[in-house]
Design a protein around this motif. Structure first.
Motif, PDB file in Angstrom:
ATOM      1  N   LEU A  59      13.587  17.100  31.360  1.00  0.00           N
ATOM      2  CA  LEU A  59      13.710  15.662  31.106  1.00  0.00           C
ATOM      3  C   LEU A  59      13.385  15.327  29.651  1.00  0.00           C
ATOM      4  O   LEU A  59      14.047  14.497  29.028  1.00  0.00           O
ATOM      5  CB  LEU A  59      12.782  14.885  32.038  1.00  0.00           C
ATOM      6  N   SER A  75      13.057  12.515  37.664  1.00  0.00           N
ATOM      7  CA  SER A  75      12.424  13.787  38.020  1.00  0.00           C
ATOM      8  C   SER A  75      12.990  14.371  39.310  1.00  0.00           C
ATOM      9  O   SER A  75      13.292  15.571  39.385  1.00  0.00           O
ATOM     10  CB  SER A  75      10.904  13.603  38.158  1.00  0.00           C
ATOM     11  N   CYS A  78      16.507  15.694  38.811  1.00  0.00           N
ATOM     12  CA  CYS A  78      16.459  16.969  38.091  1.00  0.00           C
ATOM     13  C   CYS A  78      16.066  18.105  39.022  1.00  0.00           C
ATOM     14  O   CYS A  78      16.682  19.177  39.015  1.00  0.00           O
ATOM     15  CB  CYS A  78      15.469  16.858  36.932  1.00  0.00           C
TER      16      CYS A  78
END
Length: 389
Positions: A59, A75, A78
């Motif tokens: 990130l 998050s 990802c």
């Protein structure tokens, strides 16, 4: 049922055992002992939260000004994409060099912190001033940078390598050869700017939380409470130094094609603010908190418990003696009714005299007596430790 002599009163102070100063060999052995335990704790903590660390790095490396480069929304997005396209192994890219380096890194940090704290600790009271705690933590953070920076840059380059589809597998040794010795310390100033404040905040916070979570009677902090204290201490520490972590990541990651590399700490900070705004400095802050807090929670908890499970004699001598708290319950060692309901009953009636303003007579030989400051009553101490007013 009433055995007040088993209660520590305000007029009695337990004698603390005096230890001779440790020799040079013993001091070296103590530091080696702490170093070994810290290494084990650091490795356990790093392995536990490594997938979160990978998500945080991905990130922070994401450039938001280029629409095509925005691969991850947050998050969780990802984490799902890494798991989908790279598998479980993708979540642990770069773990091996991290484990090889995190042991000396965490060991140096914690050993330095313990040593400096010991220097500022009053041997009589066991107290340490706040500035001593902050300085000890900050020095521990500074000492670890020599190991942290090379580990971080290799780890980061391995973590972001999975973003680009390629048939060539990148290894840690290839990254080291590509960077060279000087390249391994690229971004070291940003690393120092992150680690020193982190430790200066973390260790004092942890020490006070651990003391607050200790058992009121015994003064011992249980394993779950140590884990909780170490985890909570990581929340403010990790979040407040996120800007330095973002700058460090941008400096250490391999520049992508078409993107001008960052030149230095100040230049990188100015460019990030100009191109992506103030919010860029807090990228990955939630992931960093979720990673650092449990990581140090596991590290410190394992370190503390290993010290209890595998005690080392000279190391115990460096610890200040812990005096029982006023009015705390003391165990009835060797008493035939020590177990069961009797122990609970005595705990219930402990301090009953002081609470009700009563002073019951004691049996036994008088060993000392003194008159109160006001001169209105006399305190007599018997062999059993009891007091008569």
């Amino acid at each position: 049922l009433l055995i007040p002599s088993r209660t520590v009163s305000k007029q009695t102070t337990p004698k603390q055992e005096e230890h001779k100063p440790l020799s040079t060999k013993q001091q070296i052995a103590v530091q080696a002992y702490r170093f070994g335990l810290s290494s084990i704790g650091g490795a356990a903590g790093a392995a536990t939260v490594y997938p979160i660390d990978l998500v945080k790095t991905r990130l922070q490396n994401q450039v938001t000004t280029i629409a095509d480069e925005v691969l991850y929304k947050n998050s969780m997005d990802c984490f799902k994409k890494v798991l989908k396209f790279e598998g479980v192994r993708g979540l642990y890219r770069g773990l091996l060099p991290q484990l090889c380096g995190v042991s000396p890194e965490k060991a140096i940090k914690m050993t330095t912190n313990d040593a400096v704290r010991q220097y500022f600790t009053d041997p009589k009271t066991g107290g340490i001033p706040l500035h001593g705690e902050i300085l000890a933590g900050g020095m521990g953070g500074c000492a670890q940078v020599m190991f942290t920076n090379p580990i971080e840059i290799v780890k980061i380059r391995l973590q972001v390598a999975g973003e680009v589809a390629t048939t060539r597998k990148i290894t840690a040794m290839q990254v080291v050869r590509e960077l060279g010795f000087a390249g391994l310390y690229k971004g070291a100033r940003a690393c120092l700017l992150r680690d020193a404040p982190f430790s200066a905040i973390y260790f004092p916070t942890y020490a006070h939380l651990k003391s607050g979570f200790a058992d009121r009677d015994t003064g011992v902090t249980s394993f779950p409470m140590i884990l909780l204290a170490a985890t909570l201490a990581g929340v403010p520490s990790a979040s407040l130094v996120t800007p330095a972590d973002v700058i460090k990541t941008r400096l250490q990651v391999k520049p992508k094609a078409g993107i001008e590399p960052y030149k230095g700490l100040v230049s990188c900070a100015k460019r990030l603010y100009k191109e992506e705004g103030f919010s860029v400095f807090w990228k990955g802050a939630p992931a960093r908190m979720f990673r650092s807090s449990p990581q140090f929670g596991v590290t410190l908890a394992v370190y503390e418990m290993l010290q209890r499970w595998f005690p080392y004699g000279p190391a115990k001598k460096l610890e200040p003696a812990r005096a029982p708290k006023v009015g705390s319950y003391m165990p009835l060692e060797g008493h035939p009714d020590h177990l069961g309901g009797y122990r609970n009953t005595e705990r219930t009636f402990a301090n009953l005299e002081q609470k009700l303003g009563l002073w019951f007579p004691r049996s036994g030989k008088i060993v000392s007596s003194e008159v109160s400051k006001a001169g209105d009553f006399k305190i007599v101490t018997t062999e059993g430790g009891g007091l008569v007013k």
